[in-house]
Design a protein around this motif. Sequence first.
Motif, PDB file in Angstrom:
ATOM      1  N   TYR A 177       0.857  -1.382   0.030  1.00 56.80           N
ATOM      2  CA  TYR A 177       0.033   0.082   0.010  1.00 56.80           C
ATOM      3  C   TYR A 177       0.821   1.286   0.008  1.00 56.80           C
ATOM      4  O   TYR A 177       0.546   2.103  -0.698  1.00 56.80           O
ATOM      5  N   ALA A 178       1.899   1.233   1.143  1.00 56.12           N
ATOM      6  CA  ALA A 178       2.708   2.330   1.062  1.00 56.12           C
ATOM      7  C   ALA A 178       3.497   2.794  -0.310  1.00 56.12           C
ATOM      8  O   ALA A 178       3.675   3.854  -0.762  1.00 56.12           O
ATOM      9  N   LYS A 179       3.825   1.677  -0.987  1.00 62.17           N
ATOM     10  CA  LYS A 179       4.734   1.878  -2.165  1.00 62.17           C
ATOM     11  C   LYS A 179       3.787   2.041  -3.360  1.00 62.17           C
ATOM     12  O   LYS A 179       4.431   3.044  -4.235  1.00 62.17           O
ATOM     13  N   GLU A 180       2.733   1.764  -3.543  1.00 61.66           N
ATOM     14  CA  GLU A 180       1.903   2.083  -4.834  1.00 61.66           C
ATOM     15  C   GLU A 180       0.741   2.880  -4.754  1.00 61.66           C
ATOM     16  O   GLU A 180       0.320   3.397  -5.773  1.00 61.66           O
ATOM     17  N   ILE A 181       0.440   3.524  -3.529  1.00 59.00           N
ATOM     18  CA  ILE A 181      -0.857   4.152  -3.590  1.00 59.00           C
ATOM     19  C   ILE A 181      -0.753   5.411  -3.895  1.00 59.00           C
ATOM     20  O   ILE A 181      -1.824   6.094  -4.636  1.00 59.00           O
ATOM     21  N   LYS A 182       0.448   6.410  -3.982  1.00 54.43           N
ATOM     22  CA  LYS A 182       0.525   7.523  -4.536  1.00 54.43           C
ATOM     23  C   LYS A 182       0.166   7.427  -6.052  1.00 54.43           C
ATOM     24  O   LYS A 182      -0.441   8.311  -6.806  1.00 54.43           O
ATOM     25  N   THR A 183       0.808   6.685  -6.818  1.00 54.16           N
ATOM     26  CA  THR A 183       0.527   6.465  -8.416  1.00 54.16           C
ATOM     27  C   THR A 183      -0.771   6.026  -8.484  1.00 54.16           C
ATOM     28  O   THR A 183      -1.306   6.563  -9.538  1.00 54.16           O
ATOM     29  N   ALA A 184      -1.303   5.102  -7.681  1.00 52.13           N
ATOM     30  CA  ALA A 184      -2.519   4.759  -8.021  1.00 52.13           C
ATOM     31  C   ALA A 184      -3.750   5.703  -7.879  1.00 52.13           C
ATOM     32  O   ALA A 184      -4.738   5.869  -8.782  1.00 52.13           O
ATOM     33  N   LEU A 185      -3.537   6.690  -6.868  1.00 49.37           N
ATOM     34  CA  LEU A 185      -4.563   7.561  -6.346  1.00 49.37           C
ATOM     35  C   LEU A 185      -4.338   9.132  -6.174  1.00 49.37           C
ATOM     36  O   LEU A 185      -4.164   9.497  -5.045  1.00 49.37           O
ATOM     37  N   PRO A 186      -3.734   9.607  -7.429  1.00 48.19           N
ATOM     38  CA  PRO A 186      -3.051  10.792  -7.122  1.00 48.19           C
ATOM     39  C   PRO A 186      -3.860  11.930  -6.366  1.00 48.19           C
ATOM     40  O   PRO A 186      -3.652  12.912  -5.727  1.00 48.19           O
ATOM     41  N   ARG A 187      -5.497  11.989  -6.791  1.00 43.51           N
ATOM     42  CA  ARG A 187      -6.247  12.932  -6.262  1.00 43.51           C
ATOM     43  C   ARG A 187      -6.465  12.591  -4.727  1.00 43.51           C
ATOM     44  O   ARG A 187      -6.554  13.592  -3.932  1.00 43.51           O
ATOM     45  N   LEU A 188      -6.585  11.198  -4.514  1.00 46.73           N
ATOM     46  CA  LEU A 188      -6.541  11.112  -2.904  1.00 46.73           C
ATOM     47  C   LEU A 188      -5.364  11.610  -2.269  1.00 46.73           C
ATOM     48  O   LEU A 188      -5.677  12.081  -0.977  1.00 46.73           O
ATOM     49  N   THR A 189      -4.135  11.505  -2.698  1.00 38.86           N
ATOM     50  CA  THR A 189      -2.718  11.760  -2.133  1.00 38.86           C
ATOM     51  C   THR A 189      -2.991  13.238  -1.894  1.00 38.86           C
ATOM     52  O   THR A 189      -2.497  13.682  -0.867  1.00 38.86           O
ATOM     53  N   ALA A 190      -3.290  13.985  -3.182  1.00 36.91           N
ATOM     54  CA  ALA A 190      -3.386  15.593  -2.946  1.00 36.91           C
ATOM     55  C   ALA A 190      -4.570  15.878  -1.844  1.00 36.91           C
ATOM     56  O   ALA A 190      -3.999  16.759  -0.842  1.00 36.91           O
ATOM     57  N   TYR A 191      -5.416  15.292  -1.830  1.00 36.22           N
ATOM     58  CA  TYR A 191      -6.458  15.771  -0.578  1.00 36.22           C
ATOM     59  C   TYR A 191      -5.946  15.401   0.673  1.00 36.22           C
ATOM     60  O   TYR A 191      -6.133  16.388   1.794  1.00 36.22           O
ATOM     61  N   LEU A 192      -5.228  14.277   0.894  1.00 39.56           N
ATOM     62  CA  LEU A 192      -4.848  13.939   2.333  1.00 39.56           C
ATOM     63  C   LEU A 192      -3.597  14.877   2.699  1.00 39.56           C
ATOM     64  O   LEU A 192      -3.704  15.388   3.894  1.00 39.56           O
ATOM     65  N   ASN A 193      -2.728  15.114   1.651  1.00 34.49           N
ATOM     66  CA  ASN A 193      -1.682  15.889   1.755  1.00 34.49           C
ATOM     67  C   ASN A 193      -2.188  17.528   2.510  1.00 34.49           C
ATOM     68  O   ASN A 193      -1.643  17.943   3.351  1.00 34.49           O
ATOM     69  N   ARG A 194      -3.558  17.937   1.945  1.00 36.27           N
ATOM     70  CA  ARG A 194      -3.949  19.202   2.226  1.00 36.27           C
ATOM     71  C   ARG A 194      -4.380  19.166   3.810  1.00 36.27           C
ATOM     72  O   ARG A 194      -4.294  20.233   4.629  1.00 36.27           O
ATOM     73  N   LEU A 195      -4.719  17.922   4.108  1.00 33.41           N
ATOM     74  CA  LEU A 195      -4.975  17.798   5.598  1.00 33.41           C
ATOM     75  C   LEU A 195      -3.756  17.603   6.676  1.00 33.41           C
ATOM     76  O   LEU A 195      -3.820  17.601   7.851  1.00 33.41           O
ATOM     77  N   GLY A 196      -2.487  17.385   5.787  1.00 39.95           N
ATOM     78  CA  GLY A 196      -1.576  17.177   6.434  1.00 39.95           C
ATOM     79  C   GLY A 196      -1.174  15.717   6.663  1.00 39.95           C
ATOM     80  O   GLY A 196      -0.133  15.242   7.212  1.00 39.95           O
ATOM     81  N   VAL A 197      -1.912  14.714   6.062  1.00 40.07           N
ATOM     82  CA  VAL A 197      -1.592  13.413   6.154  1.00 40.07           C
ATOM     83  C   VAL A 197      -0.704  12.876   5.122  1.00 40.07           C
ATOM     84  O   VAL A 197      -1.182  13.129   3.904  1.00 40.07           O
ATOM     85  N   ASP A 198       0.019  11.880   5.511  1.00 39.13           N
ATOM     86  CA  ASP A 198       1.104  11.364   4.427  1.00 39.13           C
ATOM     87  C   ASP A 198       0.598  10.063   4.046  1.00 39.13           C
ATOM     88  O   ASP A 198       0.318   9.082   5.147  1.00 39.13           O
ATOM     89  N   ILE A 199      -0.213   9.951   2.990  1.00 38.95           N
ATOM     90  CA  ILE A 199      -0.965   8.741   2.428  1.00 38.95           C
ATOM     91  C   ILE A 199      -0.050   7.715   2.560  1.00 38.95           C
ATOM     92  O   ILE A 199      -0.331   6.339   2.631  1.00 38.95           O
ATOM     93  N   GLU A 200       1.238   7.507   2.536  1.00 40.99           N
ATOM     94  CA  GLU A 200       2.061   6.266   2.720  1.00 40.99           C
ATOM     95  C   GLU A 200       2.404   5.928   3.927  1.00 40.99           C
ATOM     96  O   GLU A 200       2.899   4.782   4.270  1.00 40.99           O
ATOM     97  N   LYS A 201       1.657   6.681   5.146  1.00 44.24           N
ATOM     98  CA  LYS A 201       1.891   6.108   6.647  1.00 44.24           C
ATOM     99  C   LYS A 201       0.562   5.985   6.986  1.00 44.24           C
ATOM    100  O   LYS A 201      -0.111   6.654   8.003  1.00 44.24           O
TER     101      LYS A 201
END
Length: 124
Positions: free
Chosen positions: A27-51
């Motif tokens: 999950y940590a390795k692949e999720i950013k590439t698979a779901l860029p919009r979700l990655t960006a959304y979580l990033n705005r909350l301060g959440v690192d999608i890989e953790k």
Amino acid sequence: MDVERTKQYYDQLTEKDLCQCAYCKTYAKEIKTALPRLTAYLNRLGVDIEKPFEVLPLDESPESMEYLGVQYVVMGTAESFREITVDQARIYTTESHPNTGIEGEHFVIEIVPDKPFRLKRSEF
Ligand SMILES: [Zn+2]
């Protein structure tokens, strides 16, 4: 929610704080590439999608791993958090999670996709 404190929390998390099972590592390795919009959304909350705090595994094959959902810790209070859908995944606060062991105000969000996340299986 408190974006600054959430960022600080994710910054100080190291590999040894995270689950090392194949589901979590894939999950940590692949999720950013698979779901860029979700990655960006979580990033705005301060959440690192890989953790992720918890992943909810569904199934695996030699090629892929599937997930019913995933949970993340967010610092602050849940009051200002509104349920939202991003990348066809529903994001909402949940009380149904293991003890986080975290001191101070925080809450847990759960992300549940319409169709389970399917990620390419990787080698470690
Ligand atoms: Zn795991």
